[in-house]
Scaffold this motif. Structure first.
Motif, PDB file in Angstrom:
ATOM      1  N   ASP A 170       0.814  -1.222   0.000  1.00  0.00           N
ATOM      2  CA  ASP A 170       0.000   0.000   0.000  1.00  0.00           C
ATOM      3  C   ASP A 170       0.846   1.269   0.000  1.00  0.00           C
ATOM      4  OD1 ASP A 170      -2.208  -1.602   0.063  1.00  0.00           O
ATOM      5  OD2 ASP A 170      -2.632  -1.328   2.202  1.00  0.00           O
ATOM      6  N   GLN A 171       2.174   1.110  -0.065  1.00  0.00           N
ATOM      7  CA  GLN A 171       3.101   2.243  -0.112  1.00  0.00           C
ATOM      8  C   GLN A 171       2.948   3.172   1.096  1.00  0.00           C
ATOM      9  OE1 GLN A 171       5.582   2.747  -2.667  1.00  0.00           O
ATOM     10  NE2 GLN A 171       4.976   0.608  -2.975  1.00  0.00           N
ATOM     11  N   ILE A 172       2.726   2.583   2.259  1.00  0.00           N
ATOM     12  CA  ILE A 172       2.645   3.355   3.503  1.00  0.00           C
ATOM     13  C   ILE A 172       4.051   3.486   4.076  1.00  0.00           C
ATOM     14  CG2 ILE A 172       1.757   3.336   5.880  1.00  0.00           C
ATOM     15  CD1 ILE A 172      -0.695   1.864   4.781  1.00  0.00           C
ATOM     16  N   ASN A 173       4.433   4.703   4.459  1.00  0.00           N
ATOM     17  CA  ASN A 173       5.814   4.961   4.854  1.00  0.00           C
ATOM     18  C   ASN A 173       5.988   5.354   6.314  1.00  0.00           C
ATOM     19  OD1 ASN A 173       7.052   4.601   2.205  1.00  0.00           O
ATOM     20  ND2 ASN A 173       5.950   6.470   1.625  1.00  0.00           N
ATOM     21  N   ASP A 174       4.967   5.165   7.128  1.00  0.00           N
ATOM     22  CA  ASP A 174       5.064   5.553   8.535  1.00  0.00           C
ATOM     23  C   ASP A 174       6.106   4.691   9.244  1.00  0.00           C
ATOM     24  OD1 ASP A 174       4.702   5.990  11.278  1.00  0.00           O
ATOM     25  OD2 ASP A 174       2.564   6.423  11.021  1.00  0.00           O
ATOM     26  N   PRO A 175       7.239   5.281   9.654  1.00  0.00           N
ATOM     27  CA  PRO A 175       8.323   4.477  10.253  1.00  0.00           C
ATOM     28  C   PRO A 175       7.919   3.830  11.568  1.00  0.00           C
ATOM     29  CG  PRO A 175       8.789   6.826  10.471  1.00  0.00           C
ATOM     30  CD  PRO A 175       7.611   6.703   9.563  1.00  0.00           C
ATOM     31  N   ARG A 176       6.962   4.434  12.301  1.00  0.00           N
ATOM     32  CA  ARG A 176       6.562   3.852  13.585  1.00  0.00           C
ATOM     33  C   ARG A 176       5.908   2.490  13.380  1.00  0.00           C
ATOM     34  NH1 ARG A 176       2.958   8.749  15.521  1.00  0.00           N
ATOM     35  NH2 ARG A 176       2.377   8.441  13.326  1.00  0.00           N
ATOM     36  N   ARG A 243      16.716  -7.313  12.706  1.00  0.00           N
ATOM     37  CA  ARG A 243      15.965  -6.063  12.806  1.00  0.00           C
ATOM     38  C   ARG A 243      16.628  -4.961  11.960  1.00  0.00           C
ATOM     39  NH1 ARG A 243      15.481  -6.069  17.876  1.00  0.00           N
ATOM     40  NH2 ARG A 243      17.289  -4.767  18.379  1.00  0.00           N
ATOM     41  N   ILE A 244      17.940  -4.881  12.019  1.00  0.00           N
ATOM     42  CA  ILE A 244      18.665  -3.882  11.215  1.00  0.00           C
ATOM     43  C   ILE A 244      18.495  -4.172   9.722  1.00  0.00           C
ATOM     44  CG2 ILE A 244      20.975  -3.056  10.601  1.00  0.00           C
ATOM     45  CD1 ILE A 244      21.725  -3.511  13.591  1.00  0.00           C
ATOM     46  N   ASP A 245      18.605  -5.439   9.334  1.00  0.00           N
ATOM     47  CA  ASP A 245      18.457  -5.806   7.924  1.00  0.00           C
ATOM     48  C   ASP A 245      17.070  -5.467   7.397  1.00  0.00           C
ATOM     49  OD1 ASP A 245      21.040  -6.734   8.005  1.00  0.00           O
ATOM     50  OD2 ASP A 245      20.476  -8.860   8.176  1.00  0.00           O
ATOM     51  N   LEU A 246      16.056  -5.705   8.208  1.00  0.00           N
ATOM     52  CA  LEU A 246      14.695  -5.371   7.786  1.00  0.00           C
ATOM     53  C   LEU A 246      14.533  -3.868   7.603  1.00  0.00           C
ATOM     54  CD1 LEU A 246      12.759  -7.805  10.150  1.00  0.00           C
ATOM     55  CD2 LEU A 246      12.647  -7.855   7.653  1.00  0.00           C
ATOM     56  N   SER A 247      15.079  -3.104   8.525  1.00  0.00           N
ATOM     57  CA  SER A 247      14.979  -1.646   8.432  1.00  0.00           C
ATOM     58  C   SER A 247      15.724  -1.121   7.206  1.00  0.00           C
ATOM     59  CB  SER A 247      15.539  -1.012   9.705  1.00  0.00           C
ATOM     60  OG  SER A 247      15.491   0.393   9.634  1.00  0.00           O
ATOM     61  N   ASN A 248      16.948  -1.620   7.001  1.00  0.00           N
ATOM     62  CA  ASN A 248      17.739  -1.158   5.860  1.00  0.00           C
ATOM     63  C   ASN A 248      17.154  -1.614   4.524  1.00  0.00           C
ATOM     64  OD1 ASN A 248      19.533   0.038   7.624  1.00  0.00           O
ATOM     65  ND2 ASN A 248      21.005  -1.649   7.572  1.00  0.00           N
ATOM     66  N   GLY A 249      16.374  -2.676   4.538  1.00  0.00           N
ATOM     67  CA  GLY A 249      15.841  -3.212   3.297  1.00  0.00           C
ATOM     68  C   GLY A 249      14.457  -2.726   2.932  1.00  0.00           C
ATOM     69  N   ARG A 250      13.941  -1.726   3.645  1.00  0.00           N
ATOM     70  CA  ARG A 250      12.571  -1.273   3.366  1.00  0.00           C
ATOM     71  C   ARG A 250      12.394  -0.770   1.934  1.00  0.00           C
ATOM     72  NH1 ARG A 250      11.470   2.347   8.789  1.00  0.00           N
ATOM     73  NH2 ARG A 250      11.733   0.632  10.308  1.00  0.00           N
ATOM     74  N   GLY A 251      13.376  -0.038   1.431  1.00  0.00           N
ATOM     75  CA  GLY A 251      13.239   0.526   0.088  1.00  0.00           C
ATOM     76  C   GLY A 251      13.076  -0.554  -0.966  1.00  0.00           C
ATOM     77  N   ILE A 252      13.957  -1.555  -0.931  1.00  0.00           N
ATOM     78  CA  ILE A 252      13.872  -2.648  -1.896  1.00  0.00           C
ATOM     79  C   ILE A 252      12.581  -3.424  -1.699  1.00  0.00           C
ATOM     80  CG2 ILE A 252      14.935  -4.816  -2.632  1.00  0.00           C
ATOM     81  CD1 ILE A 252      17.640  -3.627  -1.858  1.00  0.00           C
ATOM     82  N   ALA A 253      12.207  -3.633  -0.433  1.00  0.00           N
ATOM     83  CA  ALA A 253      10.983  -4.380  -0.141  1.00  0.00           C
ATOM     84  C   ALA A 253       9.749  -3.644  -0.662  1.00  0.00           C
ATOM     85  CB  ALA A 253      10.866  -4.618   1.361  1.00  0.00           C
ATOM     86  N   GLN A 254       9.746  -2.302  -0.571  1.00  0.00           N
ATOM     87  CA  GLN A 254       8.601  -1.525  -1.075  1.00  0.00           C
ATOM     88  C   GLN A 254       8.483  -1.648  -2.585  1.00  0.00           C
ATOM     89  OE1 GLN A 254       9.263   2.359   0.768  1.00  0.00           O
ATOM     90  NE2 GLN A 254       7.429   2.062   2.020  1.00  0.00           N
ATOM     91  N   ARG A 255       9.600  -1.676  -3.269  1.00  0.00           N
ATOM     92  CA  ARG A 255       9.542  -1.829  -4.731  1.00  0.00           C
ATOM     93  C   ARG A 255       9.023  -3.220  -5.103  1.00  0.00           C
ATOM     94  NH1 ARG A 255      14.163   1.403  -4.210  1.00  0.00           N
ATOM     95  NH2 ARG A 255      15.635  -0.351  -4.227  1.00  0.00           N
ATOM     96  N   ALA A 256       9.360  -4.201  -4.283  1.00  0.00           N
ATOM     97  CA  ALA A 256       8.893  -5.570  -4.549  1.00  0.00           C
ATOM     98  C   ALA A 256       7.484  -5.796  -4.019  1.00  0.00           C
ATOM     99  CB  ALA A 256       9.848  -6.577  -3.928  1.00  0.00           C
ATOM    100  N   GLY A 257       7.085  -5.015  -3.030  1.00  0.00           N
ATOM    101  CA  GLY A 257       5.762  -5.170  -2.433  1.00  0.00           C
ATOM    102  C   GLY A 257       5.667  -6.314  -1.444  1.00  0.00           C
ATOM    103  N   ARG A 258       6.810  -6.811  -0.960  1.00  0.00           N
ATOM    104  CA  ARG A 258       6.800  -7.918   0.005  1.00  0.00           C
ATOM    105  C   ARG A 258       8.130  -7.978   0.749  1.00  0.00           C
ATOM    106  NH1 ARG A 258       8.027  -9.965  -4.956  1.00  0.00           N
ATOM    107  NH2 ARG A 258       9.677 -11.562  -5.073  1.00  0.00           N
ATOM    108  N   THR A 259       8.133  -8.697   1.850  1.00  0.00           N
ATOM    109  CA  THR A 259       9.321  -8.852   2.681  1.00  0.00           C
ATOM    110  C   THR A 259      10.273  -9.857   2.036  1.00  0.00           C
ATOM    111  OG1 THR A 259       8.040  -8.367   4.672  1.00  0.00           O
ATOM    112  CG2 THR A 259      10.136  -9.506   4.987  1.00  0.00           C
ATOM    113  N   LEU A 260      11.500  -9.426   1.804  1.00  0.00           N
ATOM    114  CA  LEU A 260      12.439 -10.230   1.023  1.00  0.00           C
ATOM    115  C   LEU A 260      13.499 -10.935   1.851  1.00  0.00           C
ATOM    116  CD1 LEU A 260      12.980  -7.706  -1.921  1.00  0.00           C
ATOM    117  CD2 LEU A 260      11.534  -9.747  -1.911  1.00  0.00           C
ATOM    118  N   ILE A 261      13.565 -10.636   3.148  1.00  0.00           N
ATOM    119  CA  ILE A 261      14.568 -11.288   3.984  1.00  0.00           C
ATOM    120  C   ILE A 261      13.898 -11.857   5.232  1.00  0.00           C
ATOM    121  CG2 ILE A 261      16.506  -9.879   3.193  1.00  0.00           C
ATOM    122  CD1 ILE A 261      16.182  -8.203   5.714  1.00  0.00           C
ATOM    123  N   GLY A 262      14.489 -12.926   5.749  1.00  0.00           N
ATOM    124  CA  GLY A 262      13.948 -13.562   6.939  1.00  0.00           C
ATOM    125  C   GLY A 262      13.919 -15.068   6.783  1.00  0.00           C
ATOM    126  N   PRO A 263      13.586 -15.792   7.828  1.00  0.00           N
ATOM    127  CA  PRO A 263      13.602 -17.259   7.771  1.00  0.00           C
ATOM    128  C   PRO A 263      12.537 -17.860   6.858  1.00  0.00           C
ATOM    129  CG  PRO A 263      12.695 -16.503   9.863  1.00  0.00           C
ATOM    130  CD  PRO A 263      13.253 -15.305   9.181  1.00  0.00           C
TER     131      PRO A 263
END
Length: 367
Positions: A170-176, A243-263
């Motif tokens: 949904d392209q929501i960018n609220d960091p909280r 947690r750091i990887d997820l935060s740093n990867g938000r931009g790429i994840a937003q372009r893909a529209g899904r979470t790209l890292i994790g178990p």
């Protein structure tokens, strides 16, 4: 040894009603295809967290007769210590499944603490050549035998991932919002990776310690966070890094529209040790033998907890010598097991050491 002493079914698949008692010895269910052997194993598989060995919807299980479906189905089990487990569909809410232990509502984690179940089915013959998600489910079923809370942890991880994916799409960018969800993802994701790494280490140790007629499997986890645990990192370190990887990867994840890292991206890699060959490149027979060897290693690694084994048509494609060897290894586990097959002669190697039941069109007769 904890074992299933009785099973009662009502309107479950092709069984209008069934009431049957078992002892601790291996249980053999034989009969023609379509008679209901696998349905019995499926009923028992509901004693483990999740949707059972067929992953069926609650609404698809109730018996059908002349086009009419029964209003609800039920699976009722009594263990040797008189613990009663009741699982079934709620007639007033057809999509809901109710689990009760000794008359009180229970969770999947509570089931996993009471009983440990493992199963092999013909559908798993394609495990090594199929999608990574199937291998993750296979491994996570093993993990739950070591860590009963693993199923609940995985559910909480998937809930947080689904909510984060919704923000991304949904392209929501609220960091909280992202910070809160990523904190949960890192917490549950690191627990998942830790449990998988510990289970893999236990399996590797058991495989290395014993010889068997079934080939030894080399195991590896293709996942950054599981690898971190195997390399000796602490839970706090892995959780912080995720947690750091997820935060740093938000931009790429937003372009893909899904979470790209994790178990949820990890994969179980299996090799045929003697041939130094990836399992997916082995013959169909070798892949089946590797699966059986893994199942035996998992059962041995949990000897203190006596896993109950559900083996559907496992012996059908083994030669006589290997069938006999499998039966001896199963007997050595000293745990309850249920095996199915079309012909009684497939189980001759039990030599009176098993309970034999003939299954025919929704009826089960001791033979």
């Amino acid at each position: 040894m904890s074992y299933i002493a009785s099973l009662r079914l009502s309107d479950f698949r092709n069984y209008a009603a069934l009431d049957i008692n078992f002892g601790p010895e291996p249980v053999v269910l034989y009969g023609p295809n379509g008679s209901g052997k696998t349905n019995l194993l499926e009923a028992l598989s509901f004693l483990s967290p999740g949707r059972g060995m067929r992953r069926a919807k609650v609404t698809d299980i109730a018996r059908r007769n002349d086009g009419e479906q029964a209003p609800a189905w039920g699976v009722n089990v009594t263990l040797e210590n008189d613990t009663r487990i009741n699982i079934g569909q709620v007639p007033e809410y057809p999509g809901r499944r109710l689990v009760r232990v000794d008359g009180s509502n229970a969770t999947g984690t509570q089931l996993a603490e009471i009983l440990s179940l493992m199963w092999l089915t013909p559908a798993q013959d394609r495990l090594f050549t199929g999608p990574a998600g199937d291998r993750r489910k296979f491994l996570d079923r093993f993990v739950m035998a070591h860590v009963p809370s693993h199923g609940l942890t995985s559910s909480r991880y998937e809930k947080a991932r689904s909510e984060r994916n919704r923000l991304l799409s949904d392209q929501i960018n609220d960091p909280r919002w992202f910070d809160a969800l990523e904190t949960d993802l890192a917490h549950y994701g690191s627990l998942i990776a830790q449990a998988r790494a510990e289970t893999l280490a236990a399996l590797q140790s058991e495989i290395a310690a014993r010889d068997s007629v079934f080939p030894k499997a080399g195991l590896a986890l293709d996942g950054d966070y599981e690898a971190a645990f195997l390399a000796g990192h602490s839970l706090e370190e892995v959780e912080g890094n995720l947690r750091i990887d997820l935060s740093n990867g938000r931009g790429i994840a937003q372009r893909a529209g899904r979470t790209l890292i994790g178990p949820h991206r990890s994969d179980l890699k299996v090799t045929h040790v003697a041939k130094s060959m990836p399992a997916e490149d082995c013959s169909t027979g070798e892949q089946k033998a590797l699966l059986i060897g893994l199942m035996l290693a998992q059962a041995r690694s949990r000897q203190g907890r006596n896993p109950i084994l559900l083996l559907d048509e496992v012996a059908a494609h083994l030669d006589e010598g290997r069938r006999a060897a499998l039966i001896e290894e199963l007997l050595a586990l000293k745990t309850q097991l249920f095996m199915t097959g079309t012909d009684r002669h497939l189980f001759e190697a039990f030599e009176g050491r098993a309970q034999m039941f003939e299954v025919c069109q929704g009826e089960v007769k001791r033979s």
